[in-house]
Enzyme design. Structure first.
Site, PDB file in Angstrom:
ATOM      1  N   LYS A 118       0.806  -1.220   0.000  1.00  0.00           N
ATOM      2  CA  LYS A 118       0.000   0.000   0.000  1.00  0.00           C
ATOM      3  C   LYS A 118       0.840   1.270   0.000  1.00  0.00           C
ATOM      4  O   LYS A 118       0.394   2.318  -0.477  1.00  0.00           O
ATOM      5  CB  LYS A 118      -0.962  -0.029   1.184  1.00  0.00           C
ATOM      6  CG  LYS A 118      -2.028  -1.111   1.052  1.00  0.00           C
ATOM      7  CD  LYS A 118      -2.959  -1.119   2.240  1.00  0.00           C
ATOM      8  CE  LYS A 118      -4.086  -2.136   2.053  1.00  0.00           C
ATOM      9  NZ  LYS A 118      -3.599  -3.491   1.844  1.00  0.00           N
ATOM     10  N   GLU A 202      -2.443   7.434   8.160  1.00  0.00           N
ATOM     11  CA  GLU A 202      -3.183   8.388   7.343  1.00  0.00           C
ATOM     12  C   GLU A 202      -4.184   9.145   8.202  1.00  0.00           C
ATOM     13  O   GLU A 202      -4.602   8.671   9.262  1.00  0.00           O
ATOM     14  CB  GLU A 202      -3.945   7.669   6.230  1.00  0.00           C
ATOM     15  CG  GLU A 202      -3.074   7.080   5.148  1.00  0.00           C
ATOM     16  CD  GLU A 202      -3.882   6.393   4.063  1.00  0.00           C
ATOM     17  OE1 GLU A 202      -3.350   6.244   2.965  1.00  0.00           O
ATOM     18  OE2 GLU A 202      -5.045   6.012   4.327  1.00  0.00           O
ATOM     19  N   ARG A 295      -7.784  -7.910  -8.760  1.00  0.00           N
ATOM     20  CA  ARG A 295      -8.556  -9.137  -8.975  1.00  0.00           C
ATOM     21  C   ARG A 295     -10.012  -8.774  -9.211  1.00  0.00           C
ATOM     22  O   ARG A 295     -10.397  -7.603  -9.136  1.00  0.00           O
ATOM     23  CB  ARG A 295      -8.467 -10.032  -7.744  1.00  0.00           C
ATOM     24  CG  ARG A 295      -8.870  -9.314  -6.455  1.00  0.00           C
ATOM     25  CD  ARG A 295      -8.937 -10.240  -5.272  1.00  0.00           C
ATOM     26  NE  ARG A 295      -9.035  -9.546  -3.999  1.00  0.00           N
ATOM     27  CZ  ARG A 295     -10.139  -9.011  -3.495  1.00  0.00           C
ATOM     28  NH1 ARG A 295     -11.274  -9.078  -4.199  1.00  0.00           N
ATOM     29  NH2 ARG A 295     -10.155  -8.409  -2.320  1.00  0.00           N
TER      30      ARG A 295
END
Length: 500
Positions: A118, A202, A295
């Site tokens: 990430k 974050e 996916r």
């Protein structure tokens, strides 16, 4: 002529069935694999061939990619579709497929690696001009560093495992004295679940929605988006209900999100189906990149229904080297679609409810779809995700789609196990869901502590008939003994009289 001769489906349950059906429509042979617990699973019966791959625990069967590739060679499969979950984003599996000369129906290894971490994914998104949430620029190595970042961007913050997913390795921190315990918990879960203790921080959006954009790319550098899905009805970061389009995203913002997502896909030359997930501030209408899933998604049917695009067929064709069958201007949203995940779980405690399905009746009617592997007599195993069915409805308007979903849920019968059907019915009737203003905190605020009386009593005739028959046939069950058979039939009789 079929693009592949035979495809092995490295998955189970409803997604394995979905892929098998696509193969059959395309004239491609299908190969199922199964564990000990899945010998009698519907995906085994529907495929052209089926092979046993190991004991019930997924680590010894569905995650054993060496065994799966061995079976693919034995069966003569020239491609493998991983579905979602299990090995769908496993770079070692994708590499092993390439080395074995078997096509992996999914993105490239480089795509998976680029978006699997990430932190690196966030850096790539910044380069392509996709908005990102304020926070650390990389991994955070110490509690002291975490405190400094939190002080800089302001509370609340969210600490995440870099390799995390499915709600694991994630903590919201609202007080400074909570940072140390949250930091250590996320590092621990990152190591235990994903073999990577790296975490980052974050800014936490106070009024967040979870909006995702479906993207698709081919090997000819064509990239498109297929609009958004709203996935904000979640419990502990696990999705429960999804819909498309979102009732909260303005058209101008919708177009900007789509354009940003296509830029992101082009940035990594993405191939196949993927999803860019965003945090959407429901107050300011701003959106920020969260992660990319390389996916197919569980909720892909609602995109198929509102766009008319068969995403699995497109995956197979793109993997075979064909260009996308459509351009961006060809894709339109039509009407509204909703998906409810039907799980074998207690609707009050959320605990899994494995066991034998006694009665099973899937709803029917216009403008709806059921993706399921449930059938009477099937023993739902405890080893895997409890989702056993997906119910999808469509309407010209959101209200019509919701009302159709309520009607379909009232006809959905699964006895012998506990399910969350009644939870879905209660959520759909909630005024905050009805007006579309719900956020990812909706379940936490309204359903995290559940009392059985919060649910409306399910007294539809079909349900009562099934319950009464089950009670009559199995009085030895502790749960069934608590059901008064004669009173059930009397309630049914009264209900029927009122309707005649």
């Amino acid at each position: 002529m079929a693009v592949f001769k035979k495809i092995l489906i490295a998955n189970r349950g409803e997604i394995a069935i979905r892929i098998t059906r696509a193969c059959r429509e395309m004239g491609i042979g299908s190969v199922a694999v199964f564990s000990d617990a899945d010998r009698d699973s519907l995906h085994v019966f529907l495929a052209d061939e089926a092979y046993h791959i190991g004991p019930s625990p997924s680590k010894e069967s569905y995650l054993n990619y060496q065994k799966i590739i061995e079976v693919a060679k034995k069966a003569g499969a020239d491609a493998i579709h991983p579905g979602y979950g299990f090995l769908s984003e496993n770079t070692n599996f994708a590499k092993a497929c390439d080395e074995a000369g078997i096509t992996f129906i999914g993105p490239t290894v480089a795509n998976i690696e680029a978006m699997g971490d990430k932190i690196s994914a966030k850096t790539l998104m910044k380069k392509s001009g996709v908005p990102t949430v304020p926070g650390s620029d990389g991994g955070v190595d110490s509690v002291e560093e975490a405190i400094k970042i939190a002080e800089k961007i302001g509370l609340p913050v969210i600490i995440k495992a870099s390799a995390g997913g499915g709600g694991k390795g994630m903590r919201v921190v609202r007080k400074m004295d909570e940072i140390e315990s949250a930091f250590r918990a996320c590092r621990s879960e990152g190591q235990n679940y994903f073999a990577d203790p790296t975490v980052y921080i974050e800014k936490f959006i106070n009024d967040p929605k979870h909006i995702e954009i479906q993207v698709f790319g081919d090997k000819h550098n064509n990239h498109v988006h297929l609009f958004e899905r709203e996935c904000s009805v979640q419990r502990r970061n696990q999705k429960i209900i999804e819909e498309s389009p979102s009732p909260s995203v303005p058209q101008e913002v919708r177009l900007r999100m789509g354009e940003a997502s296509v830029r992101a896909a082009k940035q990594i030359n993405y191939v196949g189906a993927g999803t860019i997930e965003y945090i959407f501030d429901n107050t300011t209408k701003e959106f920020f990149f969260m992660e990319m899933n390389t996916r197919l998604q569980v909720e892909h049917p609602i995109t198929e229904i509102v766009t008319g695009v068969d995403l699995v067929r497109e995956q197979i064709n793109v993997a075979a080297g064909k260009p996308l069958s459509f351009k961006q201007e060809d894709i339109k949203q039509k009407g509204h679609a909703i998906e409810a995940r039907i799980c074998a779980e207690d609707p009050v405690t959320y605990k899994p409810s494995p066991g034998v399905i006694r009665a099973c009746r899937h709803p029917q009617g216009p403008f709806m779809r059921v993706d399921s592997y449930a059938y009477p007599g099937y023993n739902v195993p405890i080893f895997y995700d409890p989702m056993i069915s997906k119910l999808i409805t469509w309407g010209d308007t959101r209200e019509e789609a919701i009302n159709r979903m309520q009607r379909a849920l009232s006809e959905f019968v699964l006895t012998g196990i506990k399910t969350n059907i009644v939870l879905h019915r209660t959520i759909l009737d909630h005024p905050t869901f009805r007006d579309g203003t719900y956020t990812t905190q909706f379940i936490e605020k309204n359903f995290e502590v559940i009392e059985p009386e919060m649910f409306k009593q399910v007294e539809d005739p079909v349900f009562l008939i099934a319950a009464a028959i089950e009670a009559y046939n199995d009085r030895k069950s502790k749960d069934i003994r608590q059901l008064n058979v004669s009173s059930t039939w009397r309630r049914l009789g009264r209900k029927m009289q009122l309707r005649t």
